[in-house]
Each structure stands twice: as C-alpha cells, then as structure tokens.
Scaffold this active site. Structure first.
Site, short mmCIF file in Angstrom:
data_model
loop_
_atom_site.label_atom_id
_atom_site.label_comp_id
_atom_site.label_asym_id
_atom_site.label_seq_id
_atom_site.Cartn_x
_atom_site.Cartn_y
_atom_site.Cartn_z
N SER A 222 -0.03 -1.63 -14.48
CA SER A 222 -0.95 -1.12 -15.50
C SER A 222 -0.87 -1.94 -16.78
CB SER A 222 -0.67 0.37 -15.74
OG SER A 222 -0.81 1.10 -14.52
N ARG B 104 7.14 1.25 -10.22
CA ARG B 104 7.17 0.11 -11.14
C ARG B 104 8.61 -0.27 -11.43
NH1 ARG B 104 4.73 2.22 -15.38
NH2 ARG B 104 6.61 2.53 -16.63
#
Length: 216
Positions: free
Chosen positions: A180, A77
């Site tokens: 997420s 990420r």
C-alpha cells in the site's frame, strides 16, 4: 510445499487491460505444454518467448513453519529482506505463505482447487522475483490459468475489476503484491494480499484460516 520448478514468467505476461493478452497455462496433465500461450494463437506459435519444461514436473519440497505470518488487512506485510529470505530462518518465506494461501483458497472453494488466479503487483522492489516464485507454487498445486499483467504491474482496484469482469469473471482470486502506501525498496516494505472471487479483499475468516495453516 508443492512447486512446478520449470514455470518461468520472464519476458511475457498477460496484458489484462490492453490488446494482445496472454494466459499462463502453467499446469497441464498433458505430457508436453507451453507455459505461456497467446489466447489468439495456437500452442505451436513460434512467437512465444517462454516455455515450461517438456514435462509437467511437480516437486514436493519439505519446509518448516515460519513464525510471524499473521496477516493484517487481507494479507501480510513485512520488510522485503524477510520475503527474500536473507536470513536462513526465513528460508522459503514466500513459498510457505503462498502454499498456505492456496490451501486456504481451495478450502474456501469447497475443496476444489481454484482454476484461474491473477498475480500482479504495484511494481515495487522484489515484485518480479516474487511473481516467479508464486507462479511456480500455483502451478505445482494445479492452478490451470495464471494471469499476469504486462510487466507484472497492475493496481489493486484494477485487479479487482479484472477478477469480476475478464472472461465473465473466470478468475476466482487475485494475489496482489503491494504494501500500500508504505515505501518500497531495500530495507523497506513488501506485502502479499489476496482478493477473493468477487474482487473483494480477503476477509478475516480467510486470513485467520490462512494464518492457522502457516503454523503447520
């Protein structure tokens, strides 16, 4: 890094959980091929919206390692601008990471290239562009079937279910574009995760090996 620059996912995809699904036959040893083929139709169908080049052209692109690609839980990420390579230091960021992922997946599959991969995301900013890039890298490396859901959107649990159940578990992995619960959009987060052959998130053995490949 190896890519097929003529693959395009514009306007058509694979609706995994709906009717009228499509398979992305993105790479072929034949002289001519259509990249996106409705599973219920022949290759000559006039209803197809996207095609590959008349030849399966593969281009080797010279790149250099990019620091900081250490995955966390099952993937990586970063701020979306990193993935977009806004700064020259991050040129080919998505391509480099996916090439390392593909090499790791091949190694974990006994040295055999994975045949079928799902590529899908949660629909956040940069989702569409990333899918285009990823499809080119997968095709260039010889992945025969790239399954992309309608509009490129599918939840992470749905990707896992499709890996396990679609066509008897034919897919050997899934590339999931998500950060997420982290916010998306300009200046926010984007991520690429990998689910393995049983739909499970990539374990530390996989992500550690992936990271080592990003350094070379």
């Amino acid at each position: 890094m190896r890519i097929n620059p003529f693959v395009t996912t514009t306007a058509i995809g694979l609706s995994l959980l709906c009717t009228q699904s499509y398979s992305a036959q993105a790479f072929s040893n034949h002289a001519t091929t259509l990249a996106f083929t409705p599973r219920s139709l022949s290759l000559s169908s006039s209803s197809l919206k996207s095609t590959a080049s008349s030849s399966s052209s593969v281009v080797d692109v010279a790149t250099t390692p990019i620091a900081g690609m250490k995955p966390g839980t099952s993937g990586l990420r970063k701020k979306v601008e990193v993935w977009q390579a806004v700064d020259d230091v991050n040129k080919n960021y998505v391509e480099n990471f996916i090439q390392s992922l593909v090499d790791t997946a091949k190694e974990s599959n006994g040295g055999e290239m994975i045949d079928t991969v799902i590529v899908a995301g949660d629909g956040r900013y940069f989702n569409d562009e990333a899918i285009q890039i990823i499809a080119k890298v997968l095709a260039g490396n010889g992945v025969s079937n790239i399954w992309i859901p309608q509009n490129g959107i599918m939840s992470t649990p749905a990707v896992s279910a499709a890996i396990r159940r679609r066509e008897g578990g034919k897919a050997l992995g899934g590339i999931v574009l998500t950060a997420s619960h982290n916010p998306g959009g300009p200046g926010e987060d984007f991520g690429i995760k990998y689910n393995e052959a049983f739909g499970q998130p990539a374990g530390e053995d996989f992500t550690d090996a992936l990271y080592e490949k990003t350094l070379t």
